[in-house]
Design a protein around this motif. Sequence first.
Motif, PDB file in Angstrom:
ATOM      1  N   GLU A  42      10.698   5.431  32.131  1.00 49.66           N
ATOM      2  CA  GLU A  42       9.477   6.191  31.835  1.00 49.66           C
ATOM      3  C   GLU A  42       9.251   7.266  32.905  1.00 49.66           C
ATOM      4  O   GLU A  42       8.882   8.396  32.580  1.00 49.66           O
ATOM      5  CB  GLU A  42       8.273   5.258  31.767  1.00 49.66           C
ATOM      6  CG  GLU A  42       8.300   4.325  30.577  1.00 49.66           C
ATOM      7  CD  GLU A  42       7.246   3.232  30.649  1.00 49.66           C
ATOM      8  OE1 GLU A  42       6.352   3.292  31.532  1.00 49.66           O
ATOM      9  OE2 GLU A  42       7.320   2.302  29.825  1.00 49.66           O
ATOM     10  N   TRP A  43       9.457   6.903  34.160  1.00 48.04           N
ATOM     11  CA  TRP A  43       9.275   7.869  35.244  1.00 48.04           C
ATOM     12  C   TRP A  43      10.264   9.014  35.128  1.00 48.04           C
ATOM     13  O   TRP A  43       9.942  10.160  35.433  1.00 48.04           O
ATOM     14  CB  TRP A  43       9.416   7.198  36.595  1.00 48.04           C
ATOM     15  CG  TRP A  43       8.293   6.279  36.958  1.00 48.04           C
ATOM     16  CD1 TRP A  43       7.089   6.149  36.327  1.00 48.04           C
ATOM     17  CD2 TRP A  43       8.277   5.358  38.033  1.00 48.04           C
ATOM     18  NE1 TRP A  43       6.320   5.188  36.951  1.00 48.04           N
ATOM     19  CE2 TRP A  43       7.034   4.691  38.004  1.00 48.04           C
ATOM     20  CE3 TRP A  43       9.187   5.008  39.019  1.00 48.04           C
ATOM     21  CZ2 TRP A  43       6.682   3.713  38.932  1.00 48.04           C
ATOM     22  CZ3 TRP A  43       8.833   4.038  39.944  1.00 48.04           C
ATOM     23  CH2 TRP A  43       7.589   3.394  39.898  1.00 48.04           C
ATOM     24  N   MET A  44      11.485   8.712  34.703  1.00 46.32           N
ATOM     25  CA  MET A  44      12.487   9.761  34.551  1.00 46.32           C
ATOM     26  C   MET A  44      12.053  10.780  33.498  1.00 46.32           C
ATOM     27  O   MET A  44      12.309  11.968  33.632  1.00 46.32           O
ATOM     28  CB  MET A  44      13.845   9.153  34.205  1.00 46.32           C
ATOM     29  CG  MET A  44      14.485   8.426  35.377  1.00 46.32           C
ATOM     30  SD  MET A  44      15.929   7.446  34.918  1.00 46.32           S
ATOM     31  CE  MET A  44      16.978   8.669  34.181  1.00 46.32           C
ATOM     32  N   GLU A  45      11.394  10.316  32.454  1.00 45.27           N
ATOM     33  CA  GLU A  45      10.903  11.223  31.415  1.00 45.27           C
ATOM     34  C   GLU A  45       9.690  12.014  31.891  1.00 45.27           C
ATOM     35  O   GLU A  45       9.536  13.184  31.553  1.00 45.27           O
ATOM     36  CB  GLU A  45      10.558  10.434  30.152  1.00 45.27           C
ATOM     37  CG  GLU A  45      11.774   9.924  29.415  1.00 45.27           C
ATOM     38  CD  GLU A  45      11.429   9.259  28.097  1.00 45.27           C
ATOM     39  OE1 GLU A  45      10.392   9.635  27.497  1.00 45.27           O
ATOM     40  OE2 GLU A  45      12.184   8.374  27.675  1.00 45.27           O
ATOM     41  N   ALA A  46       8.847  11.369  32.678  1.00 48.50           N
ATOM     42  CA  ALA A  46       7.590  11.998  33.103  1.00 48.50           C
ATOM     43  C   ALA A  46       7.730  12.884  34.343  1.00 48.50           C
ATOM     44  O   ALA A  46       6.910  13.782  34.550  1.00 48.50           O
ATOM     45  CB  ALA A  46       6.542  10.922  33.360  1.00 48.50           C
ATOM     46  N   HIS A  47       8.753  12.634  35.157  1.00 54.40           N
ATOM     47  CA  HIS A  47       8.898  13.346  36.430  1.00 54.40           C
ATOM     48  C   HIS A  47      10.304  13.939  36.546  1.00 54.40           C
ATOM     49  O   HIS A  47      11.244  13.253  36.948  1.00 54.40           O
ATOM     50  CB  HIS A  47       8.637  12.390  37.606  1.00 54.40           C
ATOM     51  CG  HIS A  47       7.309  11.713  37.539  1.00 54.40           C
ATOM     52  ND1 HIS A  47       6.140  12.327  37.904  1.00 54.40           N
ATOM     53  CD2 HIS A  47       6.966  10.464  37.126  1.00 54.40           C
ATOM     54  CE1 HIS A  47       5.135  11.495  37.746  1.00 54.40           C
ATOM     55  NE2 HIS A  47       5.599  10.361  37.258  1.00 54.40           N
ATOM     56  N   PRO A  48      10.472  15.214  36.191  1.00 57.83           N
ATOM     57  CA  PRO A  48      11.802  15.842  36.232  1.00 57.83           C
ATOM     58  C   PRO A  48      12.477  15.758  37.601  1.00 57.83           C
ATOM     59  O   PRO A  48      13.703  15.593  37.663  1.00 57.83           O
ATOM     60  CB  PRO A  48      11.525  17.298  35.851  1.00 57.83           C
ATOM     61  CG  PRO A  48      10.231  17.265  35.108  1.00 57.83           C
ATOM     62  CD  PRO A  48       9.445  16.128  35.685  1.00 57.83           C
ATOM     63  N   ASP A  49      11.717  15.840  38.677  1.00 59.82           N
ATOM     64  CA  ASP A  49      12.318  15.730  40.014  1.00 59.82           C
ATOM     65  C   ASP A  49      12.916  14.350  40.237  1.00 59.82           C
ATOM     66  O   ASP A  49      13.981  14.210  40.834  1.00 59.82           O
ATOM     67  CB  ASP A  49      11.280  16.025  41.113  1.00 59.82           C
ATOM     68  CG  ASP A  49      10.925  17.502  41.193  1.00 59.82           C
ATOM     69  OD1 ASP A  49      11.653  18.322  40.598  1.00 59.82           O
ATOM     70  OD2 ASP A  49       9.928  17.823  41.854  1.00 59.82           O
ATOM     71  N   PHE A  50      12.225  13.340  39.736  1.00 63.29           N
ATOM     72  CA  PHE A  50      12.735  11.973  39.865  1.00 63.29           C
ATOM     73  C   PHE A  50      13.992  11.806  39.012  1.00 63.29           C
ATOM     74  O   PHE A  50      14.975  11.201  39.452  1.00 63.29           O
ATOM     75  CB  PHE A  50      11.661  10.953  39.464  1.00 63.29           C
ATOM     76  CG  PHE A  50      12.110   9.529  39.622  1.00 63.29           C
ATOM     77  CD1 PHE A  50      12.358   8.991  40.880  1.00 63.29           C
ATOM     78  CD2 PHE A  50      12.293   8.711  38.512  1.00 63.29           C
ATOM     79  CE1 PHE A  50      12.779   7.676  41.028  1.00 63.29           C
ATOM     80  CE2 PHE A  50      12.706   7.400  38.655  1.00 63.29           C
ATOM     81  CZ  PHE A  50      12.946   6.877  39.920  1.00 63.29           C
ATOM     82  N   THR A  55      -0.309   5.119  37.262  1.00 64.46           N
ATOM     83  CA  THR A  55       1.112   4.967  37.554  1.00 64.46           C
ATOM     84  C   THR A  55       1.323   4.543  39.007  1.00 64.46           C
ATOM     85  O   THR A  55       0.535   4.896  39.881  1.00 64.46           O
ATOM     86  CB  THR A  55       1.879   6.278  37.274  1.00 64.46           C
ATOM     87  OG1 THR A  55       3.261   6.046  37.519  1.00 64.46           O
ATOM     88  CG2 THR A  55       1.394   7.427  38.133  1.00 64.46           C
ATOM     89  N   LYS A  56       2.394   3.797  39.204  1.00 66.42           N
ATOM     90  CA  LYS A  56       2.759   3.395  40.566  1.00 66.42           C
ATOM     91  C   LYS A  56       3.756   4.377  41.175  1.00 66.42           C
ATOM     92  O   LYS A  56       4.227   4.190  42.283  1.00 66.42           O
ATOM     93  CB  LYS A  56       3.392   1.996  40.552  1.00 66.42           C
ATOM     94  CG  LYS A  56       2.443   0.894  40.174  1.00 66.42           C
ATOM     95  CD  LYS A  56       3.162  -0.456  40.209  1.00 66.42           C
ATOM     96  CE  LYS A  56       2.239  -1.586  39.858  1.00 66.42           C
ATOM     97  NZ  LYS A  56       2.932  -2.885  39.927  1.00 66.42           N
ATOM     98  N   PHE A  57       4.073   5.421  40.419  1.00 62.94           N
ATOM     99  CA  PHE A  57       5.066   6.375  40.887  1.00 62.94           C
ATOM    100  C   PHE A  57       4.617   7.042  42.175  1.00 62.94           C
ATOM    101  O   PHE A  57       3.466   7.448  42.324  1.00 62.94           O
ATOM    102  CB  PHE A  57       5.348   7.449  39.831  1.00 62.94           C
ATOM    103  CG  PHE A  57       6.343   8.470  40.287  1.00 62.94           C
ATOM    104  CD1 PHE A  57       7.690   8.179  40.292  1.00 62.94           C
ATOM    105  CD2 PHE A  57       5.934   9.711  40.749  1.00 62.94           C
ATOM    106  CE1 PHE A  57       8.626   9.110  40.731  1.00 62.94           C
ATOM    107  CE2 PHE A  57       6.848  10.654  41.186  1.00 62.94           C
ATOM    108  CZ  PHE A  57       8.197  10.349  41.181  1.00 62.94           C
ATOM    109  N   GLN A  58       5.572   7.186  43.082  1.00 58.18           N
ATOM    110  CA  GLN A  58       5.337   7.900  44.332  1.00 58.18           C
ATOM    111  C   GLN A  58       6.457   8.932  44.500  1.00 58.18           C
ATOM    112  O   GLN A  58       7.631   8.605  44.279  1.00 58.18           O
ATOM    113  CB  GLN A  58       5.362   6.940  45.524  1.00 58.18           C
ATOM    114  CG  GLN A  58       4.301   5.872  45.483  1.00 58.18           C
ATOM    115  CD  GLN A  58       4.464   4.865  46.613  1.00 58.18           C
ATOM    116  OE1 GLN A  58       5.112   5.137  47.625  1.00 58.18           O
ATOM    117  NE2 GLN A  58       3.888   3.688  46.433  1.00 58.18           N
ATOM    118  N   PRO A  59       6.120  10.146  44.885  1.00 58.56           N
ATOM    119  CA  PRO A  59       7.154  11.168  45.064  1.00 58.56           C
ATOM    120  C   PRO A  59       8.258  10.742  46.039  1.00 58.56           C
ATOM    121  O   PRO A  59       9.405  11.181  45.915  1.00 58.56           O
ATOM    122  CB  PRO A  59       6.375  12.371  45.607  1.00 58.56           C
ATOM    123  CG  PRO A  59       4.990  12.184  45.078  1.00 58.56           C
ATOM    124  CD  PRO A  59       4.768  10.688  45.068  1.00 58.56           C
ATOM    125  N   SER A  60       7.937   9.861  46.976  1.00 58.42           N
ATOM    126  CA  SER A  60       8.952   9.390  47.929  1.00 58.42           C
ATOM    127  C   SER A  60      10.074   8.610  47.246  1.00 58.42           C
ATOM    128  O   SER A  60      11.157   8.437  47.810  1.00 58.42           O
ATOM    129  CB  SER A  60       8.304   8.528  49.016  1.00 58.42           C
ATOM    130  OG  SER A  60       7.736   7.361  48.446  1.00 58.42           O
TER     131      SER A  60
END
Length: 130
Positions: free
Chosen positions: A41-49, A5-10
């Motif tokens: 997809e990130w919204m589903e995988a990362h509740p904080d996001f 994933t390219k997701f970054q917490p920032s």
Amino acid sequence: MARPTKFQPSYCDQVIEHMTEGASLTSFAAEIGVARSTINEWMEAHPDFAHSVRIAKAKCAAWWEKRGRELAVAGGGNPALVMFGLKNMGADDWHETQRVEQKTTLEAVDPLSALLTQIAEGGRRITDRA
């Protein structure tokens, strides 16, 4: 094998900052070089996001509301653009409600039902009719 994933917490803070100025979530996706579907997809995988996106959407709607109020008081600008922004970015509060009233009179005879009723009442077959 799935690609990383390219997701970054920032991105949680970045999406809020980006949309605070009235920009869309699709615009944020373009800014960071991903497809809009990736954001979903990130919204589903990362509740904080997902939480950050909800905050960002509220800030975006607030920006459009502010533009609308400024336009109402001072004039100028593009009212259609502001209406479009409010309806799309703040749809929970800004939407058009249409009321449709329909009156229908239906007087139809179901030929099969009528024929079956006639047969049942008369006890005759179709060929017996004169």
